[in-house]
Every structure is written in C-alpha cells, then in structure tokens.
Design an enzyme around this catalytic site. Structure first.
Site, PDB file in Angstrom:
ATOM      1  N   HIS A 234      -0.969  -2.398  -4.334  1.00 43.80           N
ATOM      2  CA  HIS A 234      -0.277  -3.110  -5.422  1.00 43.80           C
ATOM      3  C   HIS A 234      -0.291  -2.290  -6.717  1.00 43.80           C
ATOM      4  O   HIS A 234      -0.429  -2.830  -7.797  1.00 43.80           O
ATOM      5  CB  HIS A 234      -0.875  -4.495  -5.628  1.00 43.80           C
ATOM      6  CG  HIS A 234      -0.777  -5.387  -4.413  1.00 43.80           C
ATOM      7  ND1 HIS A 234       0.308  -5.393  -3.587  1.00 43.80           N
ATOM      8  CD2 HIS A 234      -1.650  -6.312  -3.886  1.00 43.80           C
ATOM      9  CE1 HIS A 234       0.125  -6.277  -2.613  1.00 43.80           C
ATOM     10  NE2 HIS A 234      -1.058  -6.842  -2.760  1.00 43.80           N
TER      11      HIS A 234
ATOM     12  N   HIS B 148       3.210 -12.640  -5.632  1.00 38.00           N
ATOM     13  CA  HIS B 148       2.095 -12.737  -4.693  1.00 38.00           C
ATOM     14  C   HIS B 148       1.521 -14.161  -4.627  1.00 38.00           C
ATOM     15  O   HIS B 148       0.300 -14.345  -4.588  1.00 38.00           O
ATOM     16  CB  HIS B 148       1.017 -11.727  -5.084  1.00 38.00           C
ATOM     17  CG  HIS B 148       0.184 -11.239  -3.955  1.00 38.00           C
ATOM     18  ND1 HIS B 148      -0.656 -12.059  -3.234  1.00 38.00           N
ATOM     19  CD2 HIS B 148       0.067 -10.010  -3.400  1.00 38.00           C
ATOM     20  CE1 HIS B 148      -1.267 -11.342  -2.316  1.00 38.00           C
ATOM     21  NE2 HIS B 148      -0.844 -10.093  -2.385  1.00 38.00           N
TER      22      HIS B 148
ATOM     23  N   ASP C  68      -1.541 -10.050   8.399  1.00 37.85           N
ATOM     24  CA  ASP C  68      -1.362  -9.269   7.174  1.00 37.85           C
ATOM     25  C   ASP C  68      -0.403  -8.144   7.556  1.00 37.85           C
ATOM     26  O   ASP C  68      -0.765  -6.975   7.574  1.00 37.85           O
ATOM     27  CB  ASP C  68      -2.714  -8.737   6.671  1.00 37.85           C
ATOM     28  CG  ASP C  68      -2.616  -8.148   5.266  1.00 37.85           C
ATOM     29  OD1 ASP C  68      -1.511  -8.177   4.690  1.00 37.85           O
ATOM     30  OD2 ASP C  68      -3.642  -7.666   4.757  1.00 37.85           O
TER      31      ASP C  68
ATOM     32  N   ARG D 197       0.806  -1.229   0.000  1.00 40.31           N
ATOM     33  CA  ARG D 197       0.000   0.000   0.000  1.00 40.31           C
ATOM     34  C   ARG D 197       0.835   1.273   0.000  1.00 40.31           C
ATOM     35  O   ARG D 197       1.930   1.305   0.562  1.00 40.31           O
ATOM     36  CB  ARG D 197      -0.934  -0.018   1.214  1.00 40.31           C
ATOM     37  CG  ARG D 197      -2.008  -1.088   1.077  1.00 40.31           C
ATOM     38  CD  ARG D 197      -2.906  -1.168   2.280  1.00 40.31           C
ATOM     39  NE  ARG D 197      -4.031  -2.055   2.022  1.00 40.31           N
ATOM     40  CZ  ARG D 197      -3.985  -3.392   2.088  1.00 40.31           C
ATOM     41  NH1 ARG D 197      -2.850  -4.006   2.425  1.00 40.31           N
ATOM     42  NH2 ARG D 197      -5.051  -4.122   1.817  1.00 40.31           N
TER      43      ARG D 197
ATOM     44  N   GLU E 175       5.336 -12.421   0.952  1.00 40.16           N
ATOM     45  CA  GLU E 175       5.673 -11.471  -0.111  1.00 40.16           C
ATOM     46  C   GLU E 175       6.873 -10.650   0.316  1.00 40.16           C
ATOM     47  O   GLU E 175       6.771  -9.845   1.242  1.00 40.16           O
ATOM     48  CB  GLU E 175       4.511 -10.507  -0.348  1.00 40.16           C
ATOM     49  CG  GLU E 175       3.179 -11.141  -0.609  1.00 40.16           C
ATOM     50  CD  GLU E 175       2.052 -10.156  -0.272  1.00 40.16           C
ATOM     51  OE1 GLU E 175       2.122  -8.989  -0.675  1.00 40.16           O
ATOM     52  OE2 GLU E 175       1.110 -10.565   0.420  1.00 40.16           O
TER      53      GLU E 175
HETATM   54  C1  GAL Z   1      -1.839  -8.556   0.192  1.00 36.30           C
HETATM   55  C2  GAL Z   1      -2.244  -7.500   1.163  1.00 36.30           C
HETATM   56  C3  GAL Z   1      -3.651  -7.831   1.637  1.00 36.30           C
HETATM   57  C4  GAL Z   1      -4.603  -7.982   0.484  1.00 36.30           C
HETATM   58  C5  GAL Z   1      -4.013  -8.899  -0.578  1.00 36.30           C
HETATM   59  C6  GAL Z   1      -4.797  -8.915  -1.875  1.00 36.30           C
HETATM   60  O1  GAL Z   1      -0.553  -8.327  -0.271  1.00 36.30           O
HETATM   61  O2  GAL Z   1      -1.338  -7.447   2.225  1.00 36.30           O
HETATM   62  O3  GAL Z   1      -4.094  -6.823   2.539  1.00 36.30           O
HETATM   63  O4  GAL Z   1      -4.889  -6.723  -0.063  1.00 36.30           O
HETATM   64  O5  GAL Z   1      -2.716  -8.533  -0.914  1.00 36.30           O
HETATM   65  O6  GAL Z   1      -6.032  -9.483  -1.745  1.00 36.30           O
END
Ligand code: GAL
Length: 337
Positions: free
Chosen positions: A102, A172, A245, A77, A303
């Site tokens: 992203h 991802h 997360d 983010r 990630e």
């Molecule tokens: C991750 C992120 C999550 C969510 C996901 C996508 O990288 O940390 O919060 O957004 O991607 O669904």
C-alpha cells in the site's frame, strides 16, 4: 455536517464529515480520506454501521490494517519495493518484509487531506504528493470523491502527475453487512463473483504471474457461497495467506456481490478496475469503534485495483499514467435491503 475527530500524530486536527441521502448515511474523515462509518438499513428499516473503523485519528495511525482508508499511490504489493519507469529505477519504502505494501509506511492513509468541496451527499478531498513521495516519480495532485445516493456509495479518483508515474488507488473498507460489531457473523455472508481467474501468489502474497482458473477450487464464487464455507479447505493458496487474500479478475459488473441472509442487506460492487482483492481480514485483531473487539475474519475487503505487482508483470494491464494525463477510476457499492 462537520465535527472535530481529534488530533493527528502531527498535531493537526482531523475532522469528521457526515454525508446523507435517503436512508443512507456515511461518515468520512480528512485523515486518510477514510470512510469511518456507513449506515445502511436492513429489511425492517433498522440501520447498522457496516464498515470497521476506529474512534480516533491516533487509533488509525497506530494500526496497519488500513480500515476504510484511501490507499495510494499504489494499492497492494510491489515486489522488492522498487519500480522502473522510463528506464529509471525508483526505490520505494519496504514495509512488508522486502516488499512495498500500500505504498509504504507513511501512505496517503496517514495524511491529512484538504476538503475541496462538500455538500450534503458528497465530499471531495485533495492531496498534493511531491516528486519522490514514497519513492514514486512526479509531482502529483490527487482527488478522491465520496458520493452517496439513495442506495449507493460511489468513490471516484482523479490524479495527474508531471512525470509518468504509478496510480492505482483503492478504498480499503472492511465490510460486515450484519454490522461492524457482529464479529462472528462475517463469514456467514454470501459472496458471489463472476471471476474465472485469480492471481496465484507466494508466501509473501506476491503474485507469481500465474492466473489460475477458479474451476474446481475453493476460489470459485461463480455460484454464491458463504465466505466461510471453503475458507478452511486444504488448498495451498488459502494456507499461504491464512484465508482469502487474492486478486480476482474483473470482466463484468457487478464484479462482486456480498449478501447477509439474516438482515437482508446486500452490496454489489461496480468498478472500472481490472481486479478486485478479496481479503477476509485474516490478521485483523484489536479494539475498534465503540470498544468492539475485532478478530480475524470479522469482515471482508473488496478492494478494486490493478492486479498486485502488475508493474512487474508486463502481461497484465499496467498501472502507469503518462505525464499530464488524467488517471480516473470509479467504484460504486450499491446496496439493497
Ligand atoms: C490488504 C492485503 C493484506 C493485508 C491488508 C492490510 O489489502 O491484501 O495482505 O496486508 O491489506 O492489513
């Protein structure tokens, strides 16, 4: 080996490429330079596909889960979907409330990449990203290479821009070492991470700037423990994100090791990035490969990247690459069984 995957939303045709080395096999697509399948043996030699995925480019395009995708230019983010580079403000595309996630709604995960090189054990994808693509400055050329060895999947990134810009690429993939179809098994898998600190975030998953010690918290994986053991603990950071997360510091390698006691599969993550986002698929729900119904917490993402919103936290390592300089980064997932 190359096969047709299917049409993209733009009417292009996406392909699937199979890589192999020893007992390991990976299938990637040029749509999003995405890892679609990864076959790894268990202690009996039985192969399982250990990453989540979809059966068509259309299903990838319709999802906001980024399964297996190459994420760029910026993973994670950015607060307020705006950055300042060299005193110029660049507006990004907000796609997670007021923030950029992203890199925006039409990120690299939704582009058809070119194939620059393909051999049995590797493939190199390239993408041209023009000035102000997703709002980021600079005409950029990006490469991602997937390479299989007898026990590892290595993912390497290279990028160059003609202006100073942000490069913070990641993959991802969602891992379930029991197999992507063993939905209920994911939280039994054991995570071990040497990280002493994690980034505290607000309810929008934007870091507050605080690096907090894991000591005495459910975020402590220095002694290996099942992902599900403390995920329901009464701890604000877990409540706010509905599970793990969070970004953890990387100060040595492997920065994370995931093990599945039942199958004997284990995966160690090696990276040159300063952080690793541990995401327990908290909102993942829908039909995946082979009609398997994915549910929240059916896998985990590890990630590797800069700390989230590092651009607004100058005390952290910065994700800006100077004009004409090469951004390079590499992450390896090394398996044992
Ligand atoms: C991750 C992120 C999550 C969510 C996901 C996508 O990288 O940390 O919060 O957004 O991607 O669904």
């Amino acid at each position: 080996m190359k096969n047709i995957f299917g049409p993209t939303p733009n009417g292009e045709t996406a392909s699937l490429y199979t890589l192999s080395c020893g007992q390991m096999e990976a299938v990637v697509t040029d749509f999003g330079a995405t890892l679609v399948q990864l076959f790894v043996p268990d202690r009996q030699g039985n192969l399982a596909d250990v990453v989540l995925g979809f059966d068509s480019p259309a299903a990838y395009a319709a999802s906001d889960t980024y399964l297996g995708a190459t994420v760029g230019r910026n993973a994670n983010r950015i607060k307020g979907a705006a950055i300042v580079v060299n005193n110029t403000t660049y507006a990004l595309q907000a796609n997670d409330g007021v923030n950029s996630l992203h890199s925006g709604p039409m990120g690299f995960e939704r582009r058809l990449w070119q194939v620059a090189e393909q051999e049995q054990d590797r493939i190199r994808f390239t993408l041209h990203s023009p000035h102000l693509d997703q709002g980021f400055p600079g005409n950029a050329d990006i490469q991602v290479t997937y390479r299989l060895t007898a026990d590892s999947l290595e993912i390497s990134y290279e990028a160059v821009s003609d202006q100073d810009t942000v490069f913070n690429m990641t993959n991802h993939s969602y891992f379930n070492l029991a197999g992507h179809d063993r939905v209920e098994k994911a939280m039994e898998q054991v995570l071990s991470m040497p990280a002493r600190f994690f980034t505290v975030a607000n309810e929008q998953c934007i870091p507050t700037g605080e690096l907090r010690s894991v000591e005495g918290t459910p975020m402590d994986f220095r002694a290996p423990k099942a992902l599900g053991r403390d995920i329901g603990a009464d701890y604000e950071p877990l409540h706010l994100q509905n599970g793990y997360d969070h970004n953890f510091e990387v100060f040595c390698n492997p920065c994370a090791t995931l093990s599945d006691p039942e199958s004997g599969r284990s995966m160690a993550v090696y990276t040159d990035c300063p952080g690793v986002q541990v995401y327990t698929a908290n909102f993942t729900r829908g039909d995946g490969k082979g009609g398997i119904r994915y549910e929240p917490r059916c896998a985990v993402c590890l990630e590797t990247q800069f700390y989230p919103d590092a651009i607004h936290n100058p005390q952290w390592k910065q994700p800006v690459t100077k004009a004409g300089k090469k951004y390079q980064s590499k992450t390896s997932y090394r398996f044992s069984w």
